[in-house]
Design an enzyme around this catalytic site. Structure first.
Site, PDB file in Angstrom:
ATOM      1  N   LYS A 199      38.602  64.134 -23.160  1.00  0.00           N
ATOM      2  CA  LYS A 199      37.309  64.719 -23.509  1.00  0.00           C
ATOM      3  C   LYS A 199      37.444  65.540 -24.787  1.00  0.00           C
ATOM      4  CE  LYS A 199      35.115  65.674 -19.051  1.00  0.00           C
ATOM      5  NZ  LYS A 199      34.674  66.732 -18.168  1.00  0.00           N
ATOM      6  N   GLU A 225      40.587  60.962  -8.167  1.00  0.00           N
ATOM      7  CA  GLU A 225      40.447  62.145  -9.033  1.00  0.00           C
ATOM      8  C   GLU A 225      40.846  63.418  -8.290  1.00  0.00           C
ATOM      9  OE1 GLU A 225      36.506  62.497 -10.766  1.00  0.00           O
ATOM     10  OE2 GLU A 225      37.321  63.360 -12.594  1.00  0.00           O
ATOM     11  N   HIS A 232      39.368  35.944   0.283  1.00  0.00           N
ATOM     12  CA  HIS A 232      39.652  34.723  -0.470  1.00  0.00           C
ATOM     13  C   HIS A 232      40.140  35.031  -1.872  1.00  0.00           C
ATOM     14  CE1 HIS A 232      37.928  32.225   2.720  1.00  0.00           C
ATOM     15  NE2 HIS A 232      37.207  33.317   2.938  1.00  0.00           N
TER      16      HIS A 232
HETATM   17  O1  PA5 Z   1      34.143  64.958  -9.770  1.00  0.00           O
HETATM   18  C1  PA5 Z   1      33.915  65.480 -10.836  1.00  0.00           C
HETATM   19  O2  PA5 Z   1      33.898  66.719 -10.987  1.00  0.00           O
HETATM   20  C2  PA5 Z   1      33.607  64.631 -12.050  1.00  0.00           C
HETATM   21  O3  PA5 Z   1      33.718  63.284 -11.758  1.00  0.00           O
HETATM   22  C3  PA5 Z   1      32.199  64.923 -12.556  1.00  0.00           C
HETATM   23  O4  PA5 Z   1      31.289  64.614 -11.537  1.00  0.00           O
HETATM   24  C4  PA5 Z   1      31.880  64.141 -13.821  1.00  0.00           C
HETATM   25  O5  PA5 Z   1      32.836  64.383 -14.794  1.00  0.00           O
HETATM   26  C5  PA5 Z   1      30.510  64.529 -14.345  1.00  0.00           C
HETATM   27  O6  PA5 Z   1      30.432  65.907 -14.521  1.00  0.00           O
HETATM   28  P1  PA5 Z   1      29.065  66.637 -14.774  1.00  0.00           P
HETATM   29  O7  PA5 Z   1      28.249  66.528 -13.538  1.00  0.00           O
HETATM   30  O8  PA5 Z   1      29.442  68.047 -15.066  1.00  0.00           O
HETATM   31  O9  PA5 Z   1      28.404  65.970 -15.923  1.00  0.00           O
END
Ligand code: PA5
Length: 455
Positions: free
Chosen positions: A425, A290, A311
């Site tokens: 989203k 990410e 394996h």
């Molecule tokens: O790394 C990130 O920013 C995301 O993976 C968030 O942690 C995830 O989308 C959850 O977000 P939030 O903590 O705002 O619910």
């Protein structure tokens, strides 16, 4: 202290697929140093987490540790870190009946609270958790930094209602971990007087494990969060060394960056030789994917576990496409061992194992895979971890966070945002009826009406 061996990336070890020290001269390390020092991105605040005051976390950890059950609601960076702490430092947590073996950590009163991490919206999972955990004896830690993640908010709303139906006071059962000032959850905390912890504003989700996000659960189950932060601090100093060749995070980032640029290695396999680090691999995969997967850049991370996946996957690493770097995590002291007994001594195929231990076997197998990979000219890095404990886990978290941020800086991308996940989203918001997303609803419906090839 963890130790990172980069020999497996170098031409001296693996021949033409490897790097030379001269290759590292192309890295503009001055620029990286400046970016880190000047905190080019506000999210670089994660670098300071090891110095934070954790007294509030400890106090609430003690409170949460007094319950029978601890349900964590969160997703992505708000769940993967806590899960990897739980599984690395208190394996079989929910299955052990006190008194528990000394190498497992116990919270207040044995292995209480049992821990349930709900990081999806699969209805069956939540139903099962609620079927097992009686809310009367349960603390719920809702973690969402933004306070607007649909998955977390939806499960929070369900539990809120269930508490109400059972005439249980929300303020007694909920601990909300969210932005210190903004967002829906902060408003609810203020309106209803709920217990809460702040996620520092400058710390992004996937870089937040060493904040209240990971440390509350740690404290609640009896893990010393100070040890984790001490580990982070000790590796921090090494990772701030301005000399590339002396800095393990700079070497990791530029080693992988260069093997991608010069040798087309686009896949990063992470392979801990320890069941307890399986969830840690998932945490790493999120961080690596990410943070770096944008503007056509990034690596595909792949979680693997030794020896199990020797394996199933190792054949591909050895002889498949020339596109991978394998990052081995090798453990020096497992903290427990079992001797293989002298049975079946008349059978040569079995008896050679007698007198050795499982710890010995797993370590030999890790090295054997590393040597075989090197012999085959395939690049790898080996991280040696003295012990899987809070101190070294803190080091691993901090090391990989710095390495990931530095890799993003080498690419010239922002390693802290995730613009690519927004569209999905927004379409979900549209279909679920959120105000302001009506056009996304139309787009969604028209997509459904099209007739994609479907057999
Ligand atoms: O790394 C990130 O920013 C995301 O993976 C968030 O942690 C995830 O989308 C959850 O977000 P939030 O903590 O705002 O619910």
């Amino acid at each position: 202290m963890i130790n990172i061996n980069f020999s497996g990336l170098m031409q001296d070890s693996i021949g033409k697929n490897g790097l030379t020290m001269n290759d590292f001269n192309s890295i503009d390390i001055k620029k990286i140093n400046e970016s880190l020092m000047s905190r080019k991105y506000p999210e670089l605040e994660f670098l300071d987490l090891h110095k934070a005051d954790t007294s509030q976390i400890k106090e609430l950890g003690k409170y949460a540790g007094g319950f029978e059950n601890f349900i964590l609601l969160g997703i992505g960076g708000s769940a993967l870190g806590p899960r990897s702490i739980l599984e690395a430092l208190s394996p079989f947590h929910n299955l052990v009946i006190p008194p528990h073996p000394p190498f497992l950590k116990g919270g207040v009163g044995g292995l209480k609270p049992r821990v349930f991490i709900y990081d999806n919206v699969d209805p069956v999972t939540l139903k099962n958790i609620l079927g097992i955990a009686d809310l009367k004896n349960t603390v719920i830690n809702v973690i969402t930094k933004s306070g607007s993640t649909a998955e977390t908010i939806a499960s929070f709303m369900i539990i809120w209602q269930k508490l109400k139906e059972q005439s249980l006071k929300a303020e007694g059962h909920l601990i909300v971990t969210t932005d210190p000032e903004k967002g829906n959850l902060r408003k609810i905390v203020n309106d209803y007087g709920l217990r809460s912890l702040p996620v520092p504003q400058g710390v992004g989700g996937r870089y937040s494990v060493l904040s209240s996000v990971g440390l509350l659960l740690a404290e609640a189950i009896g893990i010393d969060s100070d040890e984790m932060l001490k580990g982070a601090k000790d590796i921090h100093d090494r990772c701030m060394n301005q000399d590339l060749r002396q800095n393990p995070a700079y070497m990791f980032a530029s080693g992988l960056y260069l093997t991608q640029q010069l040798k087309n290695r686009n896949i990063t396999v992470i392979m801990p030789y320890a069941d307890r680090l399986k969830s840690f691999s998932e945490w790493f995969c999120q961080l690596w994917a990410e943070s770096l997967g944008k503007e056509g850049r990034g690596f595909t991370p792949y979680p693997s576990v030794g020896t199990t996946d020797q394996h199933s996957q190792l054949q591909l690493w050895m002889e498949g496409p020339e596109d991978k770097v394998v990052v081995f995590l090798s453990v020096e002291d497992y903290g427990a061992d079992l001797e293989i007994p002298a049975v079946f001594q008349d059978m040569e195929g079995l008896s050679y194992l007698s007198g050795h231990t499982l710890g010995e076997l797993i370590k030999i197998e890790q090295e054997a895979s590393e040597i075989a990979l090197t012999k085959n000219g395939r690049p790898g890095i080996t991280i040696k971890i003295p012990k899987i404990d809070a101190y070294h886990l803190g080091q691993l978290f901090h090391f990989f966070e710095i390495s990931t941020a530095v890799t993003g800086l080498l690419y010239g991308i922002n390693p802290f945002n995730q613009p690519g996940v927004e569209e999905g989203k927004n379409l979900t918001y549209g279909m679920m009826g959120k105000k302001g997303y009506e056009d996304r609803k139309k787009e969604f419906e028209s997509y459904r009406q099209r007739n994609p090839l479907s057999l």
